[in-house]
Design a protein around this motif. Structure first.
Motif: not given
Length: 267
Positions: A49-50, A52-53, A130, A134, A201-202
Motif C-alpha cells: 500500500p505504501s 501505491l501511495g 482507497l 487517491l 493507502m495502508r
C-alpha cells in the motif's frame, strides 16, 4: 484519454508504464515472507500500500517534467494565446497525468494482490477509503508539480525536483514503517503529502491489527484529510497564479532561443 491511449501504443511509453511497477513487484516478492520486527506482519504486506501511495505522489515529478517540456517546445505559449488557456491547460494536464497514474497503479496493484497475502480487500469500505485517499492525494500533489515545473525552462533542471522528492520518499515510511525512524525524521516526513498518502493507502488495504506499527497506533484519517486538504488548497490557489506569471514571460523569441540551445546540446 487520447494521450493515455497513445502512451499505451508507444514503445518508450510502454517501458515507462511497466518498468517501475515490475521492479516494485520483484522487491515485494522477496519481501513477502520477511517479518517486521516481532509484529508478525510481513514487510511485503506493509510495503505494497505504501508503494501505491509513493507512485501516486510521484505524479508531482511527472507533472513537473511535462510542464517544463511543454514550456520548452512552445505548448504553453500556444495555450497562453487562447481565452482561459492557462486554466484549461492546467486542468487538462492534471486529468491527463492522473489517468496515467491510475493506469500505473492498476498495473502494480492487480499482480500485487496475487503476490501478497493478508490484504483487506474483501471490504467495500477499504476500496472507498482507497478511492478518497487517491483522489484527495492527487489533488494535493499534482498542482504542486505544476508549480515546481514552472521554475525551470529546461528539462535539464528536473533533477533538482526529483532529488528532494526521492529524499522525502525515503523517510516517509514507504519501504519501512516510519516508527522505526528517529523522532525528528518522523516530524519532517509528516509535513509532506507523501507520508499521508502512504498512510491512507495502508489504512485502506491493511488488516486492522497492522495499525500497531503506525504512529500513535492510529490510522489518523482526520489528520490525513486535513493535511492533504491543506496541500490541495495551497496548490490550487498558487498554481494558476504561478502559471499565469510564467506565461506572461513567454514569447516566440524565448521559445525559439530555448529550441536553439536544445539543438546545440544534441549536436
Amino acid at each position: 484519454m487520447i494521450e493515455l491511449r497513445q502512451s499505451f501504443t508507444n514503445g518508450a511509453d510502454l517501458v515507462s508504464h511497466f518498468l517501475w511497477p515490475t521492479l516494485m513487484l520483484v522487491a515485494l516478492f522477496f519481501l513477502r515472507d520477511r517479518e517486521f520486527g516481532s509484529t508478525g506482519f510481513a514487510l511485503g504486506l506493509l510495503a505494497l500500500p505504501s508503494i501505491l501511495g509513493m507512485n501516486a505522489a510521484m505524479g508531482m515529478v511527472s507533472m513537473s517534467q511535462l510542464l517544463t517540456a511543454d514550456r520548452e517546445d512552445g505548448t504553453l505559449l500556444r495555450a497562453k494565446a487562447t481565452p482561459n488557456g492557462m486554466r484549461g491547460y492546467l486542468i487538462g494536464r492534471v486529468v491527463s497525468v492522473a489517468l496515467g497514474l491510475l493506469a500505473d497503479l492498476a498495473i502494480l496493484l492487480i499482480p500485487g494482490l496475487l503476490i501478497i497475502d493478508g490484504l483487506a480487500i474483501g471490504d467495500v469500505g477499504s476500496w472507498l477509503t482507497l478511492l478518497w485517499v487517491l483522489v484527495l492525494g492527487l489533488i494535493a500533489t499534482l498542482p504542486i508539480g505544476a508549480v515546481l515545473g514552472s521554475l525551470f525552462t529546461s528539462a535539464r533542471g528536473q533533477g533538482l525536483v526529483q532529488l528532494p522528492v526521492l529524499g522525502l520518499i525515503a523517510i516517509s515510511g514507504i519501504f519501512y514503517p516510519i516508527t522505526a525512524l528517529p523522532g525528528w525524521v518522523q516530524w519532517i516526513a509528516q509535513l509532506s503529502p507523501i507520508y499521508w498518502m502512504g498512510l491512507g493507502m495502508r489504512s485502506a488495504l491493511l488488516p486492522a491489527e497492522a495499525v500497531a506499527v503506525e504512529i500513535g497506533d492510529s490510522w489518523r484519517h482526520w489528520e490525513t484529510v486535513a493535511v492533504l486538504g491543506v496541500w490541495a488548497i495551497l496548490g490550487l490557489l498558487i498554481a494558476p497564479v504561478v502559471l499565469r506569471r510564467m506565461a506572461r514571460r513567454e514569447s516566440g523569441s524565448t521559445v525559439a532561443s530555448r529550441r536553439e540551445r536544445a539543438l546545440q546540446r544534441v549536436g
